[in-house]
Design a protein around this motif. Structure first.
Motif, PDB file in Angstrom:
ATOM      1  N   PRO A  99       0.818  -1.225   0.000  1.00 36.54           N
ATOM      2  CA  PRO A  99       0.000   0.000   0.000  1.00 36.54           C
ATOM      3  C   PRO A  99       0.846   1.268   0.000  1.00 36.54           C
ATOM      4  CG  PRO A  99      -0.872  -1.599   1.568  1.00 36.54           C
ATOM      5  CD  PRO A  99       0.434  -2.142   1.093  1.00 36.54           C
ATOM      6  N   GLU A 100       1.993   1.250   0.731  1.00 34.08           N
ATOM      7  CA  GLU A 100       2.848   2.441   0.791  1.00 34.08           C
ATOM      8  C   GLU A 100       3.429   2.752  -0.582  1.00 34.08           C
ATOM      9  OE1 GLU A 100       2.459   0.562   4.703  1.00 34.08           O
ATOM     10  OE2 GLU A 100       3.157  -0.218   2.764  1.00 34.08           O
ATOM     11  N   ARG A 101       3.875   1.722  -1.293  1.00 34.24           N
ATOM     12  CA  ARG A 101       4.461   1.933  -2.614  1.00 34.24           C
ATOM     13  C   ARG A 101       3.399   2.304  -3.637  1.00 34.24           C
ATOM     14  NH1 ARG A 101       8.448  -3.292  -2.033  1.00 34.24           N
ATOM     15  NH2 ARG A 101      10.135  -2.221  -0.919  1.00 34.24           N
ATOM     16  N   LYS A 102       2.179   1.774  -3.467  1.00 38.89           N
ATOM     17  CA  LYS A 102       1.104   2.097  -4.401  1.00 38.89           C
ATOM     18  C   LYS A 102       0.685   3.557  -4.297  1.00 38.89           C
ATOM     19  CE  LYS A 102      -2.205  -0.989  -5.121  1.00 38.89           C
ATOM     20  NZ  LYS A 102      -3.254  -2.000  -4.863  1.00 38.89           N
ATOM     21  N   ALA A 103       1.015   4.193  -3.180  1.00 39.32           N
ATOM     22  CA  ALA A 103       0.704   5.618  -3.030  1.00 39.32           C
ATOM     23  C   ALA A 103       1.607   6.474  -3.912  1.00 39.32           C
ATOM     24  CB  ALA A 103       0.863   6.030  -1.560  1.00 39.32           C
ATOM     25  N   LYS A 104       2.800   5.954  -4.254  1.00 34.06           N
ATOM     26  CA  LYS A 104       3.747   6.718  -5.056  1.00 34.06           C
ATOM     27  C   LYS A 104       3.932   6.165  -6.467  1.00 34.06           C
ATOM     28  CE  LYS A 104       5.316   9.703  -1.925  1.00 34.06           C
ATOM     29  NZ  LYS A 104       6.681   9.589  -1.399  1.00 34.06           N
ATOM     30  N   LEU A 105       3.571   4.884  -6.676  1.00 30.05           N
ATOM     31  CA  LEU A 105       3.828   4.223  -7.943  1.00 30.05           C
ATOM     32  C   LEU A 105       2.573   3.536  -8.455  1.00 30.05           C
ATOM     33  CD1 LEU A 105       7.153   2.459  -6.867  1.00 30.05           C
ATOM     34  CD2 LEU A 105       7.030   4.479  -8.333  1.00 30.05           C
ATOM     35  N   ASN A 106       2.480   3.352  -9.763  1.00 27.00           N
ATOM     36  CA  ASN A 106       1.442   2.530 -10.370  1.00 27.00           C
ATOM     37  C   ASN A 106       2.035   1.165 -10.702  1.00 27.00           C
ATOM     38  OD1 ASN A 106      -0.530   4.454 -10.238  1.00 27.00           O
ATOM     39  ND2 ASN A 106      -0.276   5.172 -12.339  1.00 27.00           N
ATOM     40  N   PHE A 107       1.393   0.097 -10.225  1.00 30.13           N
ATOM     41  CA  PHE A 107       1.923  -1.250 -10.404  1.00 30.13           C
ATOM     42  C   PHE A 107       1.179  -2.015 -11.492  1.00 30.13           C
ATOM     43  CE2 PHE A 107       3.811  -0.419  -6.300  1.00 30.13           C
ATOM     44  CZ  PHE A 107       4.995  -1.155  -6.332  1.00 30.13           C
ATOM     45  N   SER A 108       1.889  -2.960 -12.062  1.00 31.88           N
ATOM     46  CA  SER A 108       1.302  -3.887 -13.025  1.00 31.88           C
ATOM     47  C   SER A 108       0.556  -4.988 -12.272  1.00 31.88           C
ATOM     48  CB  SER A 108       2.422  -4.530 -13.854  1.00 31.88           C
ATOM     49  OG  SER A 108       3.207  -5.389 -13.020  1.00 31.88           O
ATOM     50  N   ASP A 109      -0.014  -5.914 -13.023  1.00 32.84           N
ATOM     51  CA  ASP A 109      -0.535  -7.129 -12.412  1.00 32.84           C
ATOM     52  C   ASP A 109       0.642  -7.886 -11.788  1.00 32.84           C
ATOM     53  OD1 ASP A 109      -3.028  -6.503 -13.405  1.00 32.84           O
ATOM     54  OD2 ASP A 109      -2.789  -7.714 -15.221  1.00 32.84           O
ATOM     55  N   PRO A 110       0.433  -8.610 -10.694  1.00 32.25           N
ATOM     56  CA  PRO A 110       1.532  -9.370 -10.074  1.00 32.25           C
ATOM     57  C   PRO A 110       2.117 -10.392 -11.054  1.00 32.25           C
ATOM     58  CG  PRO A 110      -0.380  -9.286  -8.618  1.00 32.25           C
ATOM     59  CD  PRO A 110      -0.826  -8.761  -9.945  1.00 32.25           C
ATOM     60  N   TYR A 111       3.444 -10.539 -11.032  1.00 31.00           N
ATOM     61  CA  TYR A 111       4.066 -11.520 -11.928  1.00 31.00           C
ATOM     62  C   TYR A 111       4.811 -12.614 -11.173  1.00 31.00           C
ATOM     63  CZ  TYR A 111       8.505  -9.001 -11.192  1.00 31.00           C
ATOM     64  OH  TYR A 111       9.617  -8.428 -10.631  1.00 31.00           O
ATOM     65  N   TYR A 112       4.931 -12.475  -9.827  1.00 29.55           N
ATOM     66  CA  TYR A 112       5.583 -13.527  -9.032  1.00 29.55           C
ATOM     67  C   TYR A 112       5.161 -13.384  -7.573  1.00 29.55           C
ATOM     68  CZ  TYR A 112       9.067 -16.966  -7.656  1.00 29.55           C
ATOM     69  OH  TYR A 112       9.667 -18.095  -7.165  1.00 29.55           O
ATOM     70  N   VAL A 214       5.640   1.985 -12.491  1.00 28.59           N
ATOM     71  CA  VAL A 214       5.973   3.259 -13.133  1.00 28.59           C
ATOM     72  C   VAL A 214       5.565   4.390 -12.183  1.00 28.59           C
ATOM     73  CG1 VAL A 214       5.628   2.325 -15.450  1.00 28.59           C
ATOM     74  CG2 VAL A 214       3.723   3.454 -14.279  1.00 28.59           C
ATOM     75  N   GLN A 215       5.955   5.602 -12.540  1.00 27.77           N
ATOM     76  CA  GLN A 215       5.599   6.766 -11.719  1.00 27.77           C
ATOM     77  C   GLN A 215       4.087   6.930 -11.658  1.00 27.77           C
ATOM     78  OE1 GLN A 215       6.704  10.595 -13.312  1.00 27.77           O
ATOM     79  NE2 GLN A 215       7.147  11.437 -11.306  1.00 27.77           N
ATOM     80  N   LYS A 216       3.588   7.382 -10.533  1.00 25.04           N
ATOM     81  CA  LYS A 216       2.152   7.571 -10.346  1.00 25.04           C
ATOM     82  C   LYS A 216       1.585   8.490 -11.427  1.00 25.04           C
ATOM     83  CE  LYS A 216      -1.316   6.705  -7.426  1.00 25.04           C
ATOM     84  NZ  LYS A 216      -1.716   5.326  -7.067  1.00 25.04           N
ATOM     85  N   ASN A 217       0.524   8.020 -12.073  1.00 21.22           N
ATOM     86  CA  ASN A 217      -0.178   8.792 -13.101  1.00 21.22           C
ATOM     87  C   ASN A 217       0.695   9.172 -14.297  1.00 21.22           C
ATOM     88  OD1 ASN A 217      -2.499   8.770 -11.441  1.00 21.22           O
ATOM     89  ND2 ASN A 217      -1.734  10.548 -10.314  1.00 21.22           N
ATOM     90  N   ARG A 218       1.706   8.348 -14.581  1.00 22.09           N
ATOM     91  CA  ARG A 218       2.577   8.598 -15.732  1.00 22.09           C
ATOM     92  C   ARG A 218       2.960   7.260 -16.365  1.00 22.09           C
ATOM     93  NH1 ARG A 218       8.279   9.346 -16.415  1.00 22.09           N
ATOM     94  NH2 ARG A 218       8.777  10.802 -18.089  1.00 22.09           N
ATOM     95  N   ASN A 219       3.154   7.253 -17.666  1.00 20.67           N
ATOM     96  CA  ASN A 219       3.537   6.030 -18.384  1.00 20.67           C
ATOM     97  C   ASN A 219       2.530   4.891 -18.196  1.00 20.67           C
ATOM     98  OD1 ASN A 219       5.871   6.670 -19.829  1.00 20.67           O
ATOM     99  ND2 ASN A 219       7.184   6.389 -18.046  1.00 20.67           N
ATOM    100  N   GLN A 220       1.261   5.246 -18.124  1.00 21.47           N
ATOM    101  CA  GLN A 220       0.240   4.219 -17.947  1.00 21.47           C
ATOM    102  C   GLN A 220       0.192   3.263 -19.140  1.00 21.47           C
ATOM    103  OE1 GLN A 220      -1.385   3.821 -15.040  1.00 21.47           O
ATOM    104  NE2 GLN A 220      -2.125   1.885 -15.911  1.00 21.47           N
ATOM    105  N   GLU A 221       0.580   3.767 -20.326  1.00 20.18           N
ATOM    106  CA  GLU A 221       0.586   2.894 -21.504  1.00 20.18           C
ATOM    107  C   GLU A 221       1.599   1.772 -21.351  1.00 20.18           C
ATOM    108  OE1 GLU A 221       4.087   5.420 -22.207  1.00 20.18           O
ATOM    109  OE2 GLU A 221       2.069   5.811 -21.450  1.00 20.18           O
ATOM    110  N   LEU A 222       2.680   2.037 -20.591  1.00 23.54           N
ATOM    111  CA  LEU A 222       3.692   1.009 -20.366  1.00 23.54           C
ATOM    112  C   LEU A 222       3.147  -0.095 -19.458  1.00 23.54           C
ATOM    113  CD1 LEU A 222       6.519  -0.084 -20.731  1.00 23.54           C
ATOM    114  CD2 LEU A 222       7.333   1.519 -18.980  1.00 23.54           C
TER     115      LEU A 222
END
Length: 479
Positions: A99-112, A214-222
């Protein structure tokens, strides 16, 4: 005939004009930060190519989705901070989704999916957390293992000591400075099977999922591309093959057989890693030369401001020297590389950030001894020159500076040596200089003592040459 020729030329024009544009668009390059001292997820192989579960998954996804990645081996903390500051496009480094990292970053689906285990020395009697009371435990900064250890230390009464990479954390336990360490289960298992003298004594806890970020609210296409590509490689079996390659039974046993035949002597390690070592040395030398050049210019200007007959200039010089000589080099490097871009939104390349850092820090020291060297010249020299009708500027150039330079030259050469050593601190912002190169090599072969001895020897040889140069210049100027 003419119509056919014109049509053919028109077609060629379209191909050469729009074809490259489509190729460039299809092959967009993203800069991805990672920690290549975290096997089996990220590390450099014997050919010093970046491999591992994370790297192979990312490259497989990129191939499926039609983009390219440029791997930046900056270390875990620097990778996360670089993405937060907009310096890099994404980070993949065995990073748990919290949750702490999700406040600053946008995460992908889990891969492991992984969990944290505690490991102790091979012959240690410790089997549980209760036996840690009053003892010291090693952790790696910013990791799930560190978070888990910190959540337990008050309850079980142990202390923690923090390291920036896994190998140093392991070695702290092997050398018995610490009694245990906390690490992700697959990483710990991989290290033990490849020669680390530790053993796992607890079951996996704090189970979590790894994610690409990726950075929060940036590079969402990635993120969208990564998720789409991840589904594809799971469906076609590529994902399972990648994991089995590094964590299957053959992967665990295979490298052990290979390492037995490798030459692990000092000379053998130098030959195996000569390209990487020369690359790191070249980066260190370039950093040193460029930094000392700009630091000298900066230092001379600031130092001269401190001796001109103007209170404002004197005060400005004193303030600049006080600030940049007082700031720790590590803090200054991180502020320039991640702090400023997070405010301005403008990227600063790591090499340029390193040059700016060294210029300001080393320049402040140069300014101090330029000012001190001029002040060391007898004040009567200036008075005599002025009494002969020379203006201040001419008296400074013709009378004071020639004497002051003789006093400053040894300090200039010594500062060159200090700058060379200070470049090692810049590994924290991901510059692949000699120290960072050593960390990457050790992550693969676990020969910490030998590799650091080789790195130390390289530094000593260069510093010895610079010392001889210093003595030679000093003799020439005093002759």
């Amino acid at each position: 005939m003419k119509k056919k020729l014109l049509s053919f030329l028109g077609l060629l024009f379209l191909i050469f004009t729009f074809g490259p544009l489509q190729t460039v668009h299809a092959q967009k390059v993203y800069q991805i930060g990672t920690d290549v001292t975290f096997p089996p997820f990220e590390f450099a192989n014997k050919d010093n190519k970046y491999v591992g579960i994370d790297i192979d998954i990312l490259k497989a996804v990129a191939k499926e989705e039609g983009f390219q990645v440029q791997i930046k081996p900056v270390g875990f903390n620097a990778a996360v901070q670089s993405v937060e500051a907009g310096q890099m496009d994404g980070v993949i480094a065995g990073m748990n989704i919290t949750p702490e990292r999700k406040a600053k970053l946008n995460f992908s689906d889990p891969y492991y999916k992984s969990g944290v285990v505690m490991a102790v020395g091979k012959n240690s009697p410790i089997r549980n957390f209760k036996q840690l009371k009053g003892k010291k435990v090693a952790i790696k900064t910013g990791t799930a293992g560190a978070d888990y250890a910190n959540s337990l230390k008050k309850k079980y009464g142990f202390r923690t000591v923090t390291f920036d990479d896994s190998n140093n954390m392991y070695q702290d336990v092997v050398t018995k400075n610490s009694v245990a360490c906390f690490e992700d289960q697959p990483v710990m298992q991989y290290g033990i099977h490849h020669g680390i003298a530790l053993k796992i004594v607890t079951k996996p806890a704090n189970t979590g999922n790894y994610g690409f970020a990726v950075q929060k609210n940036r590079n969402q296409e990635l993120i969208t591309k990564f998720n789409a590509g991840l589904k594809k490689i799971k469906a076609n079996g590529t994902y399972n093959r990648i994991v089995a390659k590094y964590l299957g039974k053959e992967a665990v046993a295979g490298p052990q057989k290979q390492t037995a035949t490798e030459d692990r002597s000092f000379w053998g390690l130098i030959k195996q890693n000569q390209d990487a070592l020369l690359g790191g040395l070249g980066e260190t030398v370039w950093l040193t030369v460029a930094a000392i050049f700009f630091a000298t210019i900066f230092g001379i200007i600031v130092g001269l401001l401190g001796v001109v007959p103007n209170k404002f200039c004197n005060g400005l010089s004193t303030t600049i020297i006080y600030i940049f000589r007082g700031l720790p080099l590590l803090v200054l490097a991180l502020f320039i590389y991640t702090g400023i871009p997070s405010l301005t939104g403008q990227k600063i390349p790591a090499f340029l950030a390193g040059i700016i850092t060294l210029t300001l820090n080393e320049g402040a020291y140069i300014a101090a001894f330029v000012k001190g060297g001029i002040d060391a010249v007898d004040s009567g020299q200036m008075e005599a020159a002025r009494s002969l009708g020379l203006p201040f500027g001419k008296a400074m150039r013709r009378v004071i500076l020639p004497q002051g330079i003789k006093i400053m030259i040894p300090s200039f050469i010594n500062q060159f040596i200090i700058t060379l050593k200070d470049t090692s601190i810049l590994s924290v912002i991901g510059i692949l200089e000699l120290t960072q190169t050593g960390k990457i090599i050790i992550a693969r072969n676990l020969e910490g003592f030998k590799v650091w001895a080789i790195i130390a020897l390289i530094y000593l040889i260069i510093i010895t040459l610079l010392t001889w140069l210093s003595n030679w210049v000093q003799k020439k100027t005093q002759a």
